[in-house]
Design a protein around this motif. Structure first.
Motif, PDB file in Angstrom:
ATOM      1  N   VAL A 220     -13.084 -62.808 -88.535  1.00 31.49           N
ATOM      2  CA  VAL A 220     -11.974 -62.863 -87.577  1.00 31.49           C
ATOM      3  C   VAL A 220     -12.555 -62.907 -86.166  1.00 31.49           C
ATOM      4  O   VAL A 220     -13.157 -61.951 -85.698  1.00 31.49           O
ATOM      5  CB  VAL A 220     -11.042 -61.643 -87.735  1.00 31.49           C
ATOM      6  CG1 VAL A 220      -9.919 -61.701 -86.699  1.00 31.49           C
ATOM      7  CG2 VAL A 220     -10.462 -61.594 -89.138  1.00 31.49           C
ATOM      8  N   TYR A 221     -12.384 -64.052 -85.533  1.00 28.88           N
ATOM      9  CA  TYR A 221     -12.830 -64.228 -84.148  1.00 28.88           C
ATOM     10  C   TYR A 221     -11.963 -65.332 -83.556  1.00 28.88           C
ATOM     11  O   TYR A 221     -10.898 -65.657 -84.115  1.00 28.88           O
ATOM     12  CB  TYR A 221     -14.330 -64.560 -84.078  1.00 28.88           C
ATOM     13  CG  TYR A 221     -14.755 -65.718 -84.957  1.00 28.88           C
ATOM     14  CD1 TYR A 221     -14.779 -67.017 -84.477  1.00 28.88           C
ATOM     15  CD2 TYR A 221     -15.147 -65.491 -86.279  1.00 28.88           C
ATOM     16  CE1 TYR A 221     -15.156 -68.078 -85.272  1.00 28.88           C
ATOM     17  CE2 TYR A 221     -15.541 -66.549 -87.094  1.00 28.88           C
ATOM     18  CZ  TYR A 221     -15.545 -67.832 -86.587  1.00 28.88           C
ATOM     19  OH  TYR A 221     -15.927 -68.886 -87.393  1.00 28.88           O
ATOM     20  N   HIS A 222     -12.366 -65.889 -82.445  1.00 30.13           N
ATOM     21  CA  HIS A 222     -11.508 -66.872 -81.771  1.00 30.13           C
ATOM     22  C   HIS A 222     -11.607 -68.227 -82.467  1.00 30.13           C
ATOM     23  O   HIS A 222     -12.377 -69.101 -82.075  1.00 30.13           O
ATOM     24  CB  HIS A 222     -11.904 -67.006 -80.301  1.00 30.13           C
ATOM     25  CG  HIS A 222     -10.974 -67.879 -79.517  1.00 30.13           C
ATOM     26  ND1 HIS A 222      -9.632 -67.597 -79.360  1.00 30.13           N
ATOM     27  CD2 HIS A 222     -11.189 -69.045 -78.856  1.00 30.13           C
ATOM     28  CE1 HIS A 222      -9.063 -68.534 -78.628  1.00 30.13           C
ATOM     29  NE2 HIS A 222      -9.984 -69.430 -78.315  1.00 30.13           N
ATOM     30  N   HIS A 223     -10.829 -68.383 -83.542  1.00 28.43           N
ATOM     31  CA  HIS A 223     -10.737 -69.681 -84.213  1.00 28.43           C
ATOM     32  C   HIS A 223      -9.281 -69.898 -84.628  1.00 28.43           C
ATOM     33  O   HIS A 223      -8.504 -68.949 -84.733  1.00 28.43           O
ATOM     34  CB  HIS A 223     -11.686 -69.759 -85.424  1.00 28.43           C
ATOM     35  CG  HIS A 223     -11.397 -68.771 -86.510  1.00 28.43           C
ATOM     36  ND1 HIS A 223     -10.312 -68.891 -87.359  1.00 28.43           N
ATOM     37  CD2 HIS A 223     -12.051 -67.650 -86.920  1.00 28.43           C
ATOM     38  CE1 HIS A 223     -10.314 -67.899 -88.232  1.00 28.43           C
ATOM     39  NE2 HIS A 223     -11.356 -67.127 -87.985  1.00 28.43           N
ATOM     40  N   PRO A 224      -8.887 -71.155 -84.887  1.00 24.10           N
ATOM     41  CA  PRO A 224      -7.477 -71.453 -85.153  1.00 24.10           C
ATOM     42  C   PRO A 224      -7.087 -71.370 -86.625  1.00 24.10           C
ATOM     43  O   PRO A 224      -6.048 -71.919 -87.013  1.00 24.10           O
ATOM     44  CB  PRO A 224      -7.348 -72.895 -84.641  1.00 24.10           C
ATOM     45  CG  PRO A 224      -8.692 -73.503 -84.899  1.00 24.10           C
ATOM     46  CD  PRO A 224      -9.686 -72.388 -84.697  1.00 24.10           C
ATOM     47  N   PHE A 225      -7.878 -70.683 -87.437  1.00 25.98           N
ATOM     48  CA  PHE A 225      -7.637 -70.700 -88.880  1.00 25.98           C
ATOM     49  C   PHE A 225      -7.326 -69.317 -89.450  1.00 25.98           C
ATOM     50  O   PHE A 225      -7.623 -69.043 -90.607  1.00 25.98           O
ATOM     51  CB  PHE A 225      -8.850 -71.299 -89.605  1.00 25.98           C
ATOM     52  CG  PHE A 225      -9.223 -72.673 -89.121  1.00 25.98           C
ATOM     53  CD1 PHE A 225      -8.410 -73.765 -89.395  1.00 25.98           C
ATOM     54  CD2 PHE A 225     -10.368 -72.857 -88.362  1.00 25.98           C
ATOM     55  CE1 PHE A 225      -8.738 -75.031 -88.938  1.00 25.98           C
ATOM     56  CE2 PHE A 225     -10.714 -74.119 -87.904  1.00 25.98           C
ATOM     57  CZ  PHE A 225      -9.896 -75.212 -88.186  1.00 25.98           C
ATOM     58  N   LEU A 226      -6.716 -68.469 -88.644  1.00 22.23           N
ATOM     59  CA  LEU A 226      -6.407 -67.123 -89.122  1.00 22.23           C
ATOM     60  C   LEU A 226      -5.322 -67.146 -90.202  1.00 22.23           C
ATOM     61  O   LEU A 226      -5.365 -66.348 -91.143  1.00 22.23           O
ATOM     62  CB  LEU A 226      -5.989 -66.237 -87.953  1.00 22.23           C
ATOM     63  CG  LEU A 226      -7.094 -65.953 -86.924  1.00 22.23           C
ATOM     64  CD1 LEU A 226      -6.549 -65.111 -85.776  1.00 22.23           C
ATOM     65  CD2 LEU A 226      -8.290 -65.259 -87.567  1.00 22.23           C
ATOM     66  N   ASP A 227      -4.361 -68.056 -90.091  1.00 17.75           N
ATOM     67  CA  ASP A 227      -3.346 -68.185 -91.137  1.00 17.75           C
ATOM     68  C   ASP A 227      -3.991 -68.593 -92.455  1.00 17.75           C
ATOM     69  O   ASP A 227      -3.660 -68.061 -93.524  1.00 17.75           O
ATOM     70  CB  ASP A 227      -2.290 -69.234 -90.751  1.00 17.75           C
ATOM     71  CG  ASP A 227      -1.393 -68.766 -89.612  1.00 17.75           C
ATOM     72  OD1 ASP A 227      -1.332 -67.538 -89.374  1.00 17.75           O
ATOM     73  OD2 ASP A 227      -0.769 -69.615 -88.962  1.00 17.75           O
ATOM     74  N   GLU A 228      -4.916 -69.539 -92.379  1.00 19.97           N
ATOM     75  CA  GLU A 228      -5.609 -70.016 -93.577  1.00 19.97           C
ATOM     76  C   GLU A 228      -6.511 -68.930 -94.162  1.00 19.97           C
ATOM     77  O   GLU A 228      -6.663 -68.832 -95.392  1.00 19.97           O
ATOM     78  CB  GLU A 228      -6.435 -71.264 -93.248  1.00 19.97           C
ATOM     79  CG  GLU A 228      -5.614 -72.503 -92.946  1.00 19.97           C
ATOM     80  CD  GLU A 228      -5.064 -72.545 -91.525  1.00 19.97           C
ATOM     81  OE1 GLU A 228      -4.384 -73.527 -91.179  1.00 19.97           O
ATOM     82  OE2 GLU A 228      -5.318 -71.592 -90.754  1.00 19.97           O
ATOM     83  N   LEU A 229      -7.084 -68.105 -93.305  1.00 19.47           N
ATOM     84  CA  LEU A 229      -7.911 -66.996 -93.777  1.00 19.47           C
ATOM     85  C   LEU A 229      -7.074 -66.011 -94.575  1.00 19.47           C
ATOM     86  O   LEU A 229      -7.476 -65.573 -95.668  1.00 19.47           O
ATOM     87  CB  LEU A 229      -8.573 -66.298 -92.581  1.00 19.47           C
ATOM     88  CG  LEU A 229      -9.357 -65.019 -92.894  1.00 19.47           C
ATOM     89  CD1 LEU A 229     -10.495 -65.294 -93.866  1.00 19.47           C
ATOM     90  CD2 LEU A 229      -9.894 -64.398 -91.604  1.00 19.47           C
TER      91      LEU A 229
END
Length: 256
Positions: free
Chosen positions: A178-187
């Protein structure tokens, strides 16, 4: 109780809290120093950059690439490796089926393999070459089960590549995903897909920005979350998680 007694008790409680805080800071500093002491560097500069680590009774050499987040060993990985090693009796990985998501350089997967687990190390396709190299170099003829490396892009083709009917993991491991990326929903979708009712998630997280930290709240809509340990000097917390309502059936006695 008179005013003097009240003030005395208040002051005494303040001292107790302050002492506890200082002891906690001291313990944090000592453990962090021990964890970071597991890392070493080559005496001679090599053609390829690498770092060394001492875990599970082995010297582990990790090849890195400084131009990519996923090809660098971050402190969260060391925290998780240290936990696995120092809790090897309570968290017995022998013959357990383990998947690491966002494996990066593979350090956590390597340590889990050396501790006896059957490990699937996963990451993005562009990282698999270096991941495969590190895993093979550090586990060949050293492990009970040879780990495998597999592509996993969060949220993509999960049922195709990891069908629920046949994939059962005892543990899901993640370090600094978890860091500054746009894939938190996918995670979150990936955690949800891979986690069965008896699966244990071990997750080391570095707290950075408030936006990413909000992921923890979303995570807890699906999973019960327990903080195993906290390292304020590193801004890293180590969590254990299970599906909602399943944590009580397996009380945790784990700690770093």
């Amino acid at each position: 109780m008179d005013l003097a007694s009240t003030q005395h008790n208040h002051l005494q409680n303040h001292w107790v809290r302050e002492f506890g805080r200082q002891e906690g800071e001291k313990e944090d500093e000592e453990i962090v120093a021990e964890i970071m002491g597991r890392r070493f560097f080559p005496d001679i500069i090599a053609y390829k950059a690498w770092e060394g680590f001492h875990f599970a009774g082995h010297e582990i050499r990790i090849t890195e690439a400084t131009d990519c987040y996923g090809a660098v060993v971050w402190p969260s990985a060391l925290v998780l490796c240290y936990f696995l090693e120092t809790n090897s009796k309570q968290c017995n990985l022998v013959d357990k089926n383990v998947i690491e998501i966002g494996a990066g350089t593979g350090l956590v997967s390597i340590v889990a393999s050396l501790l006896g687990a059957f490990v699937t190390a996963t990451d993005l396709p562009e990282l698999l070459g270096n991941l495969q190299h590190n895993v093979l170099q550090n586990t060949k003829q050293k492990c009970k089960h040879q780990p495998c490396v597999k592509e996993l892009s969060w949220g993509i083709d999960l049922e195709k590549n990891f069908p629920r009917s046949s994939c059962h993991f005892d543990y899901i491991m993640a370090a600094d995903v978890v860091y500054h990326h746009p894939f938190l929903d996918e995670l979150l979708l990936t955690f949800d897909h891979l986690c069965k009712d008896d699966t244990v998630i071990l997750w080391a997280m570095k707290f950075r920005l408030e936006n990413e930290n909000g992921f923890v709240d979303r995570f807890q809509t699906l999973f019960d979350l327990e903080m195993i340990s906290n390292f304020p000097s590193l801004n890293i917390a180590l969590y254990k998680a299970m599906r909602k309502g399943r944590m009580k059936a397996r009380p945790s006695k784990l700690k770093v």
